[in-house]
Design a protein around this motif. Structure first.
Motif, PDB file in Angstrom:
ATOM      1  N   PRO A 144       0.806  -1.224   0.000  1.00  0.00           N
ATOM      2  CA  PRO A 144       0.000   0.000   0.000  1.00  0.00           C
ATOM      3  C   PRO A 144       0.838   1.273   0.000  1.00  0.00           C
ATOM      4  N   VAL A 145       1.984   1.243   0.659  1.00  0.00           N
ATOM      5  CA  VAL A 145       2.833   2.433   0.734  1.00  0.00           C
ATOM      6  C   VAL A 145       3.667   2.599  -0.530  1.00  0.00           C
ATOM      7  N   LEU A 146       4.250   1.511  -1.017  1.00  0.00           N
ATOM      8  CA  LEU A 146       5.197   1.596  -2.126  1.00  0.00           C
ATOM      9  C   LEU A 146       4.544   1.651  -3.502  1.00  0.00           C
ATOM     10  N   SER A 147       3.380   1.023  -3.658  1.00  0.00           N
ATOM     11  CA  SER A 147       2.780   0.984  -4.995  1.00  0.00           C
ATOM     12  C   SER A 147       1.279   1.229  -5.013  1.00  0.00           C
ATOM     13  N   GLY A 148       0.706   1.637  -3.894  1.00  0.00           N
ATOM     14  CA  GLY A 148      -0.724   1.897  -3.876  1.00  0.00           C
ATOM     15  C   GLY A 148      -1.573   0.649  -3.790  1.00  0.00           C
ATOM     16  N   GLY A 149      -1.010  -0.414  -3.242  1.00  0.00           N
ATOM     17  CA  GLY A 149      -1.765  -1.652  -3.079  1.00  0.00           C
ATOM     18  C   GLY A 149      -1.899  -2.424  -4.378  1.00  0.00           C
ATOM     19  N   ARG A 150      -2.832  -3.346  -4.410  1.00  0.00           N
ATOM     20  CA  ARG A 150      -2.986  -4.228  -5.577  1.00  0.00           C
ATOM     21  C   ARG A 150      -3.377  -3.466  -6.832  1.00  0.00           C
ATOM     22  N   GLY A 151      -4.196  -2.418  -6.681  1.00  0.00           N
ATOM     23  CA  GLY A 151      -4.584  -1.638  -7.850  1.00  0.00           C
ATOM     24  C   GLY A 151      -3.390  -0.951  -8.488  1.00  0.00           C
ATOM     25  N   GLY A 152      -2.562  -0.335  -7.666  1.00  0.00           N
ATOM     26  CA  GLY A 152      -1.362   0.311  -8.189  1.00  0.00           C
ATOM     27  C   GLY A 152      -0.403  -0.687  -8.807  1.00  0.00           C
ATOM     28  N   THR A 153      -0.266  -1.850  -8.159  1.00  0.00           N
ATOM     29  CA  THR A 153       0.606  -2.890  -8.703  1.00  0.00           C
ATOM     30  C   THR A 153       0.115  -3.357 -10.060  1.00  0.00           C
ATOM     31  N   ALA A 154      -1.192  -3.549 -10.198  1.00  0.00           N
ATOM     32  CA  ALA A 154      -1.762  -4.022 -11.461  1.00  0.00           C
ATOM     33  C   ALA A 154      -1.426  -3.084 -12.609  1.00  0.00           C
ATOM     34  N   VAL A 155      -1.496  -1.784 -12.364  1.00  0.00           N
ATOM     35  CA  VAL A 155      -1.229  -0.803 -13.415  1.00  0.00           C
ATOM     36  C   VAL A 155       0.266  -0.714 -13.706  1.00  0.00           C
ATOM     37  N   MET A 156       1.076  -0.610 -12.642  1.00  0.00           N
ATOM     38  CA  MET A 156       2.501  -0.381 -12.841  1.00  0.00           C
ATOM     39  C   MET A 156       3.220  -1.599 -13.405  1.00  0.00           C
ATOM     40  N   LEU A 157       2.678  -2.793 -13.193  1.00  0.00           N
ATOM     41  CA  LEU A 157       3.284  -3.985 -13.782  1.00  0.00           C
ATOM     42  C   LEU A 157       3.382  -3.872 -15.304  1.00  0.00           C
ATOM     43  N   LEU A 158       2.504  -3.071 -15.890  1.00  0.00           N
ATOM     44  CA  LEU A 158       2.538  -2.844 -17.332  1.00  0.00           C
ATOM     45  C   LEU A 158       3.157  -1.498 -17.695  1.00  0.00           C
ATOM     46  N   LEU A 159       2.834  -0.452 -16.945  1.00  0.00           N
ATOM     47  CA  LEU A 159       3.276   0.891 -17.312  1.00  0.00           C
ATOM     48  C   LEU A 159       4.773   1.091 -17.165  1.00  0.00           C
ATOM     49  N   TYR A 160       5.437   0.257 -16.375  1.00  0.00           N
ATOM     50  CA  TYR A 160       6.882   0.381 -16.263  1.00  0.00           C
ATOM     51  C   TYR A 160       7.579   0.087 -17.598  1.00  0.00           C
ATOM     52  N   ALA A 161       6.854  -0.432 -18.563  1.00  0.00           N
ATOM     53  CA  ALA A 161       7.427  -0.654 -19.892  1.00  0.00           C
ATOM     54  C   ALA A 161       7.604   0.646 -20.658  1.00  0.00           C
ATOM     55  N   GLY A 162       7.037   1.756 -20.165  1.00  0.00           N
ATOM     56  CA  GLY A 162       7.124   3.024 -20.873  1.00  0.00           C
ATOM     57  C   GLY A 162       5.942   3.228 -21.804  1.00  0.00           C
ATOM     58  N   VAL A 163       5.875   4.397 -22.427  1.00  0.00           N
ATOM     59  CA  VAL A 163       4.735   4.723 -23.281  1.00  0.00           C
ATOM     60  C   VAL A 163       4.679   3.798 -24.497  1.00  0.00           C
ATOM     61  N   LEU A 164       5.738   3.795 -25.286  1.00  0.00           N
ATOM     62  CA  LEU A 164       5.777   2.916 -26.458  1.00  0.00           C
ATOM     63  C   LEU A 164       5.800   1.456 -26.025  1.00  0.00           C
ATOM     64  N   GLY A 165       6.569   1.152 -24.994  1.00  0.00           N
ATOM     65  CA  GLY A 165       6.688  -0.220 -24.532  1.00  0.00           C
ATOM     66  C   GLY A 165       5.369  -0.812 -24.076  1.00  0.00           C
ATOM     67  N   THR A 166       4.582  -0.043 -23.333  1.00  0.00           N
ATOM     68  CA  THR A 166       3.296  -0.551 -22.859  1.00  0.00           C
ATOM     69  C   THR A 166       2.365  -0.859 -24.024  1.00  0.00           C
ATOM     70  N   ALA A 167       2.324   0.047 -25.005  1.00  0.00           N
ATOM     71  CA  ALA A 167       1.479  -0.194 -26.174  1.00  0.00           C
ATOM     72  C   ALA A 167       1.899  -1.464 -26.907  1.00  0.00           C
ATOM     73  N   LEU A 168       3.202  -1.656 -27.050  1.00  0.00           N
ATOM     74  CA  LEU A 168       3.691  -2.845 -27.746  1.00  0.00           C
ATOM     75  C   LEU A 168       3.505  -4.112 -26.917  1.00  0.00           C
TER      76      LEU A 168
END
Length: 500
Positions: free
Chosen positions: A251-275
């Motif tokens: 909850p502190v580091l990534s906003g809990g499960r919801g934050g983890t779910a999003v960042m697991l993909l968004l850490y790929a970057g803008v182009l990376g996430t789309a690909l």
């Protein structure tokens, strides 16, 4: 050797259809490496980085409570070559980050990407958010993208060859070798293997599981990882406790499960996430990519598992290269179906791409360094040096006879690491901490009846001493002197040791 007996093909049938886009790939990787090498020479230690260095330099072992030994060993080696050099310490990470870009391009080539598609894959890998955040920090997760991508390469090649009727099972032995190296860096790769095994059973190719060299490779991996695994077994598998710690910190580091779910993909970057998203869809939907469908299912299984267990939001970073490689081939197929009139401009496009990548990388690094400085309050001197000087002043102020019976204790693995590193320039006795990996490095011997404690509060360990005084007040961390130990250390340490 060629071992598929159902259909034999010429050696050329097992080759990728396109040559490697060497120069644009190396240009992008080179810019990325130089950016991280230059920016990494400045600033202070990252919190996990100082722990890696302290563990490897002052507490070398076959294993640690919270990770395998490979990265601490690398830190110790770099520090031995050039003590206190941030540039040398971080150079292996910068090279690793650049090498990952090269491997992503080669992975795309295995899927059938031409030079232009390989360049796009390299660009996506180089501009990923996570790559630019940690690409110069000596930490296990900084090496994970390279190690996972390297692990996929022989497996993808074997699957390609097998689909063409030619399969060299020595690639599976290489897979096992790389898996063993992965296990010496982070144990999370074992979860990846479980997901791949499950996915292969569901969508195939099940012929892979019948190959003896696959299981021989697994044996090689276990042999390489055995020192760290034996260490874990002898110490009660403390790594398993870390999963509960990670979930508690989510909850502190990534906003809990919801934050983890999003960042697991968004850490790929803008182009990376789309690909990544496009590649997952293509791997699941296209018949041409059916031999590789197991990877898409495995990534989805891992995403679900990491969200449910509230894992760290970067645990999927090592898988980004696979769907990116599949996606750029999908884009290539569309381009080939409707050829562009601007094919002559390919090489200028490569050059512009490399320059754009460099600009984005340098910008991301500059932002990251500014952010890091803001959150850690980096001064002209390193934080570890300032902390060690402060604690050393308190230690040296003690009477000589008492100093001989005094140890230094940090309240966390971070503070203890900083004291260990900074203590090379300021007189300090041996440093201990009951926190995480440091708690397994041992406790003071019973000749120690006084400690200089660097902590937010002395409440937890205070009951085991008759006297406690605040030597250096502070808004956050303070320096305490506790004397008159009342219990043996063998009883104190289990009572105060914690992975949280």
């Amino acid at each position: 050797m060629i071992i598929d007996q159902t259909e034999r093909s010429s050696a050329s049938a097992g080759r990728p259809p396109h040559p490697w886009a060497m120069w644009p790939t190396l240009a992008i990787a080179g810019v990325l490496t130089v950016a991280h090498a230059v920016m990494g020479a400045f600033g202070d230690y990252w919190i996990d980085e100082v722990y890696m260095l302290a563990a490897g330099r002052f507490h070398p072992d076959w294993g640690y409570a919270d990770q395998p030994p490979l990265v601490p060993m690398i830190g110790a080696a770099m520090d031995f070559l050039a003590p206190d050099s941030m540039f040398v310490l971080r150079l292996p990470v910068a090279l690793t980050t650049g090498a990952t870009v090269v491997l992503i391009a080669l992975l795309a080539r295995e899927f059938g990407a031409d030079r232009r598609a390989q360049t796009i894959a390299a660009f996506a890998g180089a501009t990923g958010l996570w790559a630019n955040l940690v690409g110069h920090w000596l930490a296990p997760y900084s090496f994970e993208p390279l190690l996972w991508t390297a692990l996929f390469l022989p497996l993808v090649r074997w699957l390609r060859q097998h689909s063409q009727g030619v399969a060299d099972d020595r690639l599976l032995l290489a897979f096992g070798l790389l898996l063993g190296i992965n296990l010496q860096a982070k144990f999370q790769v074992a979860i990846l293997c479980a997901a791949l095994l499950l996915s292969t059973l569901v969508v195939g190719p099940r012929a892979l599981l019948a190959r003896p060299k696959l299981w021989a490779g697994a044996g090689i991996a276990l042999l390489i990882a055995s020192p760290a695994l034996i260490w874990q077994a002898l110490h009660g598998w403390p790594q398993l406790e870390m999963s509960r710690v990670v979930a508690a910190e989510s909850p502190v580091l990534s906003g809990g499960r919801g934050g983890t779910a999003v960042m697991l993909l968004l850490y790929a970057g803008v182009l990376g996430t789309a690909l990544v998203l496009m590649g997952l869809w293509l791997l699941l939907a296209e018949e041409r990519l059916r031999p590789y469908r197991m990877f898409a299912l495995a990534m989805i299984v891992l995403w679900i598992f990491f969200v449910v267990t509230a894992a760290r939001p970067y645990y999927l970073i090592g898988m980004y290269g696979l769907p990116i490689a599949a996606a750029v081939v999908g884009l290539q197929r569309r381009r080939e179906a409707k050829p562009s009139r601007w094919g002559w401009a390919a090489w200028p496009v490569y050059a512009v791409t490399a320059l754009a990548a460099g600009a984005m990388i340098f910008t991301a690094d500059a932002i990251n360094r500014g952010f890091s400085s803001a959150i850690t309050h980096v001064q002209a001197e390193r934080i570890s040096d300032g902390i060690a000087r402060q604690v050393s002043d308190v230690y040296r102020a003690l009477p000589p006879e008492q100093r001989s019976r005094t140890a230094v204790v940090g309240d966390s693995y971070i503070s203890a690491s900083m004291l260990d590193i900074g203590g090379r320039h300021h007189p300090l006795p041996e440093v201990f901490s009951p926190h995480r990996g440091y708690g397994f490095f041992g406790h003071p011997d019973d000749g120690i009846d006084t400690i200089v404690l660097f902590a937010r509060s002395a409440d937890e360990i205070r009951p085991f001493f008759t006297d406690a005084r605040l030597a250096v007040p502070g808004d956050d961390l303070k320096v305490w002197v506790l004397s008159g130990r009342t219990e043996p250390w063998a009883q104190i340490w289990p009572a105060v040791r914690s992975m949280r």
